[in-house]
Design a protein around this motif. Structure first.
Motif, PDB file in Angstrom:
ATOM      1  N   ASN A  72     -17.273 -22.872  16.511  1.00 43.82           N
ATOM      2  CA  ASN A  72     -18.525 -23.399  15.963  1.00 43.82           C
ATOM      3  C   ASN A  72     -18.977 -22.603  14.745  1.00 43.82           C
ATOM      4  N   ALA A  73     -18.925 -21.293  14.840  1.00 43.16           N
ATOM      5  CA  ALA A  73     -19.347 -20.452  13.716  1.00 43.16           C
ATOM      6  C   ALA A  73     -18.405 -20.596  12.537  1.00 43.16           C
ATOM      7  N   LEU A  74     -17.122 -20.822  12.807  1.00 40.12           N
ATOM      8  CA  LEU A  74     -16.153 -20.992  11.732  1.00 40.12           C
ATOM      9  C   LEU A  74     -16.331 -22.322  11.017  1.00 40.12           C
ATOM     10  N   LEU A  75     -16.543 -23.387  11.771  1.00 38.80           N
ATOM     11  CA  LEU A  75     -16.434 -24.740  11.232  1.00 38.80           C
ATOM     12  C   LEU A  75     -17.770 -25.423  10.967  1.00 38.80           C
ATOM     13  N   ASP A  76     -18.839 -24.957  11.589  1.00 41.67           N
ATOM     14  CA  ASP A  76     -20.103 -25.701  11.490  1.00 41.67           C
ATOM     15  C   ASP A  76     -21.292 -24.762  11.614  1.00 41.67           C
ATOM     16  N   ASP A  77     -21.355 -23.768  10.716  1.00 42.41           N
ATOM     17  CA  ASP A  77     -22.462 -22.811  10.790  1.00 42.41           C
ATOM     18  C   ASP A  77     -23.712 -23.290  10.066  1.00 42.41           C
ATOM     19  N   GLY A  78     -23.574 -24.370   9.277  1.00 41.77           N
ATOM     20  CA  GLY A  78     -24.745 -24.938   8.621  1.00 41.77           C
ATOM     21  C   GLY A  78     -25.053 -24.362   7.259  1.00 41.77           C
ATOM     22  N   PHE A  79     -24.300 -23.355   6.824  1.00 44.68           N
ATOM     23  CA  PHE A  79     -24.618 -22.784   5.513  1.00 44.68           C
ATOM     24  C   PHE A  79     -23.388 -22.474   4.660  1.00 44.68           C
ATOM     25  N   SER A  80     -22.213 -22.393   5.233  1.00 46.28           N
ATOM     26  CA  SER A  80     -21.028 -22.084   4.424  1.00 46.28           C
ATOM     27  C   SER A  80     -20.639 -23.272   3.551  1.00 46.28           C
ATOM     28  N   TYR A  81     -20.083 -22.962   2.394  1.00 50.06           N
ATOM     29  CA  TYR A  81     -19.637 -24.012   1.483  1.00 50.06           C
ATOM     30  C   TYR A  81     -18.450 -24.753   2.076  1.00 50.06           C
ATOM     31  N   VAL A  82     -18.499 -26.082   2.002  1.00 46.61           N
ATOM     32  CA  VAL A  82     -17.409 -26.935   2.460  1.00 46.61           C
ATOM     33  C   VAL A  82     -16.901 -27.735   1.266  1.00 46.61           C
ATOM     34  N   GLY A  83     -15.623 -27.569   0.941  1.00 50.40           N
ATOM     35  CA  GLY A  83     -15.048 -28.274  -0.188  1.00 50.40           C
ATOM     36  C   GLY A  83     -13.806 -29.040   0.200  1.00 50.40           C
ATOM     37  N   GLY A  84     -13.103 -29.540  -0.800  1.00 54.52           N
ATOM     38  CA  GLY A  84     -11.935 -30.358  -0.534  1.00 54.52           C
ATOM     39  C   GLY A  84     -12.341 -31.701   0.031  1.00 54.52           C
ATOM     40  N   ASN A  85     -11.567 -32.200   0.955  1.00 58.42           N
ATOM     41  CA  ASN A  85     -11.862 -33.471   1.619  1.00 58.42           C
ATOM     42  C   ASN A  85     -12.659 -33.188   2.885  1.00 58.42           C
ATOM     43  N   PRO A  86     -13.944 -33.550   2.919  1.00 57.44           N
ATOM     44  CA  PRO A  86     -14.766 -33.230   4.102  1.00 57.44           C
ATOM     45  C   PRO A  86     -14.274 -33.897   5.376  1.00 57.44           C
ATOM     46  N   ASP A  87     -13.459 -34.937   5.234  1.00 62.81           N
ATOM     47  CA  ASP A  87     -12.888 -35.626   6.402  1.00 62.81           C
ATOM     48  C   ASP A  87     -11.407 -35.301   6.582  1.00 62.81           C
ATOM     49  N   ASP A 103      -7.770 -33.817   7.660  1.00 67.31           N
ATOM     50  CA  ASP A 103      -7.220 -33.598   9.002  1.00 67.31           C
ATOM     51  C   ASP A 103      -6.889 -32.140   9.274  1.00 67.31           C
ATOM     52  N   ILE A 104      -6.902 -31.320   8.228  1.00 68.23           N
ATOM     53  CA  ILE A 104      -6.682 -29.885   8.369  1.00 68.23           C
ATOM     54  C   ILE A 104      -7.859 -29.149   7.748  1.00 68.23           C
ATOM     55  N   THR A 105      -8.392 -28.173   8.482  1.00 66.16           N
ATOM     56  CA  THR A 105      -9.462 -27.343   7.950  1.00 66.16           C
ATOM     57  C   THR A 105      -8.945 -25.927   7.751  1.00 66.16           C
ATOM     58  N   ILE A 106      -9.191 -25.389   6.557  1.00 63.03           N
ATOM     59  CA  ILE A 106      -8.863 -23.998   6.259  1.00 63.03           C
ATOM     60  C   ILE A 106     -10.167 -23.246   6.028  1.00 63.03           C
ATOM     61  N   VAL A 107     -10.336 -22.148   6.737  1.00 65.47           N
ATOM     62  CA  VAL A 107     -11.478 -21.260   6.523  1.00 65.47           C
ATOM     63  C   VAL A 107     -10.953 -20.011   5.836  1.00 65.47           C
ATOM     64  N   GLU A 108     -11.610 -19.631   4.732  1.00 64.99           N
ATOM     65  CA  GLU A 108     -11.177 -18.439   4.013  1.00 64.99           C
ATOM     66  C   GLU A 108     -12.318 -17.436   3.908  1.00 64.99           C
ATOM     67  N   PHE A 109     -12.077 -16.218   4.343  1.00 63.96           N
ATOM     68  CA  PHE A 109     -13.014 -15.103   4.173  1.00 63.96           C
ATOM     69  C   PHE A 109     -12.640 -14.403   2.869  1.00 63.96           C
ATOM     70  N   GLY A 149      -4.858 -33.260  -0.763  1.00 64.11           N
ATOM     71  CA  GLY A 149      -5.836 -34.336  -0.688  1.00 64.11           C
ATOM     72  C   GLY A 149      -6.422 -34.592   0.684  1.00 64.11           C
ATOM     73  N   ASN A 150      -5.932 -33.891   1.704  1.00 64.58           N
ATOM     74  CA  ASN A 150      -6.423 -34.141   3.061  1.00 64.58           C
ATOM     75  C   ASN A 150      -6.771 -32.841   3.771  1.00 64.58           C
ATOM     76  N   ILE A 151      -7.275 -31.881   2.984  1.00 63.19           N
ATOM     77  CA  ILE A 151      -7.643 -30.569   3.516  1.00 63.19           C
ATOM     78  C   ILE A 151      -9.116 -30.306   3.259  1.00 63.19           C
ATOM     79  N   ARG A 152      -9.795 -29.851   4.282  1.00 62.17           N
ATOM     80  CA  ARG A 152     -11.171 -29.372   4.147  1.00 62.17           C
ATOM     81  C   ARG A 152     -11.127 -27.847   4.064  1.00 62.17           C
ATOM     82  N   ILE A 153     -11.793 -27.293   3.050  1.00 61.89           N
ATOM     83  CA  ILE A 153     -11.786 -25.844   2.855  1.00 61.89           C
ATOM     84  C   ILE A 153     -13.205 -25.309   3.040  1.00 61.89           C
ATOM     85  N   ILE A 154     -13.353 -24.279   3.853  1.00 61.49           N
ATOM     86  CA  ILE A 154     -14.643 -23.655   4.116  1.00 61.49           C
ATOM     87  C   ILE A 154     -14.574 -22.210   3.628  1.00 61.49           C
ATOM     88  N   THR A 155     -15.559 -21.818   2.831  1.00 59.93           N
ATOM     89  CA  THR A 155     -15.583 -20.472   2.265  1.00 59.93           C
ATOM     90  C   THR A 155     -16.590 -19.602   3.001  1.00 59.93           C
TER      91      THR A 155
END
Length: 254
Positions: free
Chosen positions: A82-97, A99-105, A128-134
């Motif tokens: 939950n904290a990695l993927l949906d904390d409510g404040f981290s930037y979400v880029g790429g394709n928000p939908d 099928d693969i999510t990458i979180v980068e610290f 084109g099918n990656i969601r990136i969270i910073t």
């Protein structure tokens, strides 16, 4: 490297080379001094005759350690999803939908983050099918903290698009990070520099960075960049080809 795990790993191949009498006396505590000396001499002789077995044993030990660490990291990613993927404040880029999510610290003063940045961008753009969270994770000193505070404040004041521009600019910045350089950067992108500077020391910015640090501590992250691909953590720099391989594997695992 600890000797006991290596000796434990060596036990099977060494024991296979020993006589039945020696195998029956493998309880070292129950051996007499003479039996222990004989056992040690036999083990030593075996290793001297077959030195490659030591490297094999070290390889087995390292493989087991890597497997244990990978399992630990997978569990950490799941527990902190939950904290990695949906904390409510981290930037979400790429394709928000995607099928693969990458979180980068990231830390803007980190050389390996800078090296990985264009490769991450190319991966996201070409796939084109990656969601990136910073995750802002400043750990390299005062200038790192200033840069992250500025990036987070930009997001709060100016929104996601401005954050992306500023984040890209900060990772490429080679000059010192200061109020003057940050002000110039904001003005170059037509942003409200003074409002952003004023926001940098706000409780909201502090809370976001504190939450990221707490998350990193829970996940035992001590360096940047650190990536999370699904449940798989990658600690340190990897190149574009390696990223693509991990993404393909994550998709195959479904």
């Amino acid at each position: 490297m600890r000797l006991l795990p290596i000796l434990t790993t060596l036990a099977l191949p060494v024991s296979l080379a020993l006589s039945a009498t020696s195998l029956a006396a493998l309880d070292l505590e129950g051996m007499s001094a003479h039996e222990r000396d004989a056992f040690r001499a036999e083990v030593r002789a075996y290793l001297l005759e077959n030195p490659e077995i030591l490297m094999e044993a070290i390889g087995v030990l390292e493989a087991r350690q890597e497997q244990a660490e990978a399992l630990r990291d997978e569990q950490l990613a799941q527990i902190n999803a939950n904290a990695l993927l949906d904390d409510g404040f981290s930037y979400v880029g790429g394709n928000p939908d995607g099928d693969i999510t990458i979180v980068e610290f990231i830390d803007y003063r980190c050389g390996f983050c800078r090296r990985a940045h264009p490769e991450v961008a190319e991966l996201v753009e070409t796939d084109g099918n990656i969601r990136i969270i910073t995750k802002e994770f400043p750990i390299l000193g005062e200038q790192s903290v200033l840069a992250s505070r500025f990036a987070v404040a930009t997001k709060l004041i100016e929104g996601d698009e401005a954050y992306k521009d500023i984040s890209d600019a900060l990772i490429a910045l080679r000059s010192d990070v200061s109020d003057a350089s940050l002000t110039a950067l904001a003005e170059a992108y037509g942003l409200n520099a003074q409002a952003i500077i004023n926001e940098m020391d706000s409780p909201a910015v502090g809370d976001i960075l504190a939450a990221n640090r707490a998350l990193g501590d829970r996940m035992q992250i001590t360096g940047t960049p650190t990536f999370v691909f699904g449940d798989q953590m990658v600690r340190g720099y990897i190149n574009l080809s390696q990223m693509r391989q991990i993404v393909e594997a994550e998709r195959a695992d479904g």
